[in-house]
Design a protein around this motif. Structure first.
Motif, PDB file in Angstrom:
ATOM      1  N   PRO A   1     -21.115   9.640  63.066  1.00  0.00           N
ATOM      2  CA  PRO A   1     -22.489  10.092  63.302  1.00  0.00           C
ATOM      3  C   PRO A   1     -23.293  10.411  62.052  1.00  0.00           C
ATOM      4  O   PRO A   1     -24.492  10.173  62.005  1.00  0.00           O
ATOM      5  CB  PRO A   1     -22.282  11.334  64.174  1.00  0.00           C
ATOM      6  N   GLY A   2     -22.685  10.961  61.010  1.00  0.00           N
ATOM      7  CA  GLY A   2     -23.457  11.347  59.835  1.00  0.00           C
ATOM      8  C   GLY A   2     -23.625  10.263  58.790  1.00  0.00           C
ATOM      9  O   GLY A   2     -24.344  10.473  57.794  1.00  0.00           O
ATOM     10  N   ARG A   3     -23.005   9.104  58.991  1.00  0.00           N
ATOM     11  CA  ARG A   3     -23.012   8.085  57.945  1.00  0.00           C
ATOM     12  C   ARG A   3     -24.406   7.505  57.702  1.00  0.00           C
ATOM     13  O   ARG A   3     -24.780   7.198  56.565  1.00  0.00           O
ATOM     14  CB  ARG A   3     -22.023   6.972  58.312  1.00  0.00           C
ATOM     15  N   ALA A   4     -25.211   7.323  58.758  1.00  0.00           N
ATOM     16  CA  ALA A   4     -26.540   6.729  58.588  1.00  0.00           C
ATOM     17  C   ALA A   4     -27.415   7.601  57.694  1.00  0.00           C
ATOM     18  O   ALA A   4     -28.128   7.098  56.815  1.00  0.00           O
ATOM     19  CB  ALA A   4     -27.204   6.506  59.939  1.00  0.00           C
ATOM     20  N   ALA A   5     -27.372   8.914  57.905  1.00  0.00           N
ATOM     21  CA  ALA A   5     -28.174   9.815  57.074  1.00  0.00           C
ATOM     22  C   ALA A   5     -27.730   9.746  55.620  1.00  0.00           C
ATOM     23  O   ALA A   5     -28.560   9.744  54.695  1.00  0.00           O
ATOM     24  CB  ALA A   5     -28.066  11.245  57.597  1.00  0.00           C
ATOM     25  N   ALA A   6     -26.422   9.662  55.403  1.00  0.00           N
ATOM     26  CA  ALA A   6     -25.927   9.545  54.027  1.00  0.00           C
ATOM     27  C   ALA A   6     -26.380   8.233  53.397  1.00  0.00           C
ATOM     28  O   ALA A   6     -26.719   8.193  52.204  1.00  0.00           O
ATOM     29  CB  ALA A   6     -24.396   9.635  54.028  1.00  0.00           C
ATOM     30  N   ALA A   7     -26.406   7.156  54.193  1.00  0.00           N
ATOM     31  CA  ALA A   7     -26.834   5.856  53.673  1.00  0.00           C
ATOM     32  C   ALA A   7     -28.307   5.877  53.285  1.00  0.00           C
ATOM     33  O   ALA A   7     -28.703   5.251  52.289  1.00  0.00           O
ATOM     34  CB  ALA A   7     -26.578   4.764  54.711  1.00  0.00           C
ATOM     35  N   VAL A   8     -29.127   6.587  54.053  1.00  0.00           N
ATOM     36  CA  VAL A   8     -30.545   6.716  53.690  1.00  0.00           C
ATOM     37  C   VAL A   8     -30.681   7.396  52.333  1.00  0.00           C
ATOM     38  O   VAL A   8     -31.438   6.944  51.460  1.00  0.00           O
ATOM     39  CB  VAL A   8     -31.319   7.508  54.765  1.00  0.00           C
ATOM     40  N   LYS A   9     -29.927   8.467  52.121  1.00  0.00           N
ATOM     41  CA  LYS A   9     -29.976   9.181  50.838  1.00  0.00           C
ATOM     42  C   LYS A   9     -29.540   8.273  49.696  1.00  0.00           C
ATOM     43  O   LYS A   9     -30.171   8.236  48.631  1.00  0.00           O
ATOM     44  CB  LYS A   9     -29.079  10.411  50.910  1.00  0.00           C
ATOM     45  N   GLU A  10     -28.465   7.502  49.924  1.00  0.00           N
ATOM     46  CA  GLU A  10     -27.980   6.587  48.887  1.00  0.00           C
ATOM     47  C   GLU A  10     -29.003   5.501  48.579  1.00  0.00           C
ATOM     48  O   GLU A  10     -29.182   5.104  47.415  1.00  0.00           O
ATOM     49  CB  GLU A  10     -26.663   5.961  49.336  1.00  0.00           C
ATOM     50  N   ALA A  11     -29.698   5.017  49.617  1.00  0.00           N
ATOM     51  CA  ALA A  11     -30.717   3.986  49.404  1.00  0.00           C
ATOM     52  C   ALA A  11     -31.885   4.543  48.592  1.00  0.00           C
ATOM     53  O   ALA A  11     -32.410   3.862  47.696  1.00  0.00           O
ATOM     54  CB  ALA A  11     -31.213   3.455  50.742  1.00  0.00           C
ATOM     55  N   ARG A  12     -32.273   5.761  48.888  1.00  0.00           N
ATOM     56  CA  ARG A  12     -33.343   6.394  48.105  1.00  0.00           C
ATOM     57  C   ARG A  12     -32.920   6.527  46.638  1.00  0.00           C
ATOM     58  O   ARG A  12     -33.698   6.234  45.721  1.00  0.00           O
ATOM     59  CB  ARG A  12     -33.662   7.770  48.682  1.00  0.00           C
ATOM     60  N   GLN A  13     -31.692   6.955  46.411  1.00  0.00           N
ATOM     61  CA  GLN A  13     -31.203   7.123  45.043  1.00  0.00           C
ATOM     62  C   GLN A  13     -31.117   5.790  44.307  1.00  0.00           C
ATOM     63  O   GLN A  13     -31.263   5.737  43.079  1.00  0.00           O
ATOM     64  CB  GLN A  13     -29.836   7.816  45.067  1.00  0.00           C
ATOM     65  N   ALA A  14     -30.903   4.705  45.061  1.00  0.00           N
ATOM     66  CA  ALA A  14     -30.843   3.376  44.452  1.00  0.00           C
ATOM     67  C   ALA A  14     -32.221   2.811  44.150  1.00  0.00           C
ATOM     68  O   ALA A  14     -32.332   1.760  43.511  1.00  0.00           O
ATOM     69  CB  ALA A  14     -30.078   2.420  45.368  1.00  0.00           C
TER      70      ALA A  14
END
Length: 406
Positions: A170-183
């Motif tokens: 469940p929490g992976r999508a939110a983490a992926a959004v953060k990683e995409a922003r950082q990229a």
């Protein structure tokens, strides 16, 4: 890309298009869609033209796929001739495009740029499953020219994800959004699905809240459709799961609009919300407003100047056609003006920009008056000659379109 191909007229092996399709080429927005038909597992609700490793069979390979798509891109340039066609949007969909190495996706994008040229500020999107990327992958995508990413979140509740056969936690999508922003991705979308069997109103509110808190600038929310031939349809038929209810789906849509609007995202298409105009998906808008696009990949559907065609379905057949110097097109249809007008109505009425009253057939004017009286159309835009759906109208958009297509 749907898994079942429609009927149509035979497509020439050269890929040649009729003169009517090429007339006005370059005057309409032009985009590229790239279909990547690979998945680790098949989601129970999915009816798209996708294949797991076990389903691929001989003659198709992840490793050669980028080269095969590049061959079709070069074919596209030959078919469309020397007309200047700067590509305004590129969209990689699937399947799971991010199962390919980021270098392969960047190489396909570079081929589009080499053959056609990317327009200044072109939107370049890829879909991704949250579990299929990590910070390094996302950084390579961004370096390769991608500036928008769309994650398939679907739900924030574990039991709902299980029903959908989704693999991420469940929490992976939110983490992926953060990683995409950082990229360095400025534009990030989350896809959600509502009315999954076993989902409650509280589950749906929790999913929306989690999506909003993740900080995307775009959210898409779709009602679950039970497609024949899918594992989900079989489970419902056996009585293991209940059929989604239309009234429940309508209530869930109202919840979505309430929470998303309250968080500063505004609807611009019935199933799509964005924080501002820059965050809207320009590629989808190209589809919805009658632009031209070439779609590369097995089963992919293209449209240029009123001619629509679709490629052979299986990746092995697709690769074989191109390796032999032939177009991968399976069949095509040339749309008459009535069909094109009907499609414009069906698509543009779903947009917040509305549909011009002047284009409504005289025979449909009573249905328009009825829709206005029933509160399905906004009164102020109507006075200015536009049909814009109210919230209630969005719930009944499909029925209203049927009433107008007399």
């Amino acid at each position: 890309m749907p898994s079942t191909l429609p009927d149509g007229d035979p497509a020439p092996t050269s890929g040649e298009l009729p003169d009517s399709a090429l007339r006005g080429l370059g005057e309409r927005p032009f985009g590229f869609y790239v279909h990547v038909p690979f998945c680790v597992t098949r989601c129970g609700y999915c009816d798209f033209n996708t294949y797991t490793a076990a389903e691929l069979g001989p003659g198709a390979s992840h490793h050669d796929y980028a080269d095969t798509v590049v061959t079709e891109i070069r074919l596209a340039r030959r078919v469309l001739g020397a007309t200047e066609l700067p590509v305004e949007t590129v969209f990689f969909g699937g399947g799971t495009p991010t199962l390919l190495p980021p270098e392969d996706l960047a190489r396909i994008l570079a081929a589009i740029d080499s053959e056609f040229g990317l327009a200044p500020g072109a939107e370049v999107t890829t879909e991704a499953n949250p579990e299929s990327v990590d910070p390094s992958y996302l950084e390579k995508l961004r370096h390769g020219g991608f500036n928008r990413i769309s994650f398939g979140m679907q739900s924030a509740r574990e039991h709902v994800l299980r029903v959908l056969d989704r693999q991420h936690t469940p929490g992976r999508a939110a983490a992926a959004v953060k990683e995409a922003r950082q990229a360095g991705f400025d534009h990030v979308n989350l896809d959600l699905i509502y009315s999954t069997p076993g989902e409650s109103d509280d589950d749906w509110r929790a999913s929306l809240t989690a999506a909003i808190e993740a900080g995307p600038d775009h959210v898409s929310a779709y009602s679950l459709i039970v497609e024949e031939g899918t594992r989900l349809a079989a489970r419902i038929r056996r009585g293991e799961l209940p059929m989604p209810d239309d009234d429940v789906a309508a209530d869930r849509y109202l919840i979505a609009d309430e929470l998303l609007s309250g968080a500063g995202l505004r609807w611009y298409e019935v199933s799509n919300w964005a924080v501002n105009d820059a965050a809207r998906c320009r590629h989808n808008l190209l589809y919805w407003t009658g632009g031209d696009w070439w779609a590369a990949g097995p089963g992919a559907h293209s449209h240029v100047g009123g001619t629509r065609w679709w490629n052979v379905k299986h990746p092995a057949a697709y690769a074989q056609r191109l390796a032999g110097g032939a177009s991968p097109a399976h069949a095509r249809e040339v749309l008459g003006q009535d069909d094109r007008d009907a499609e414009r109505l069906m698509l543009e009425l779903r947009l917040s920009s509305g549909y011009p009253l002047a284009r409504v057939a005289p025979a449909a004017r009573p249905a328009v008056a009825s829709a206005l009286a029933r509160g399905l159309l906004e009164p102020e835009p109507f006075k200015a000659g536009l049909m814009v759906l109210t919230l209630q109208g969005r719930l009944l958009a499909d029925a209203l379109v049927r009433d107008l297509l007399v």
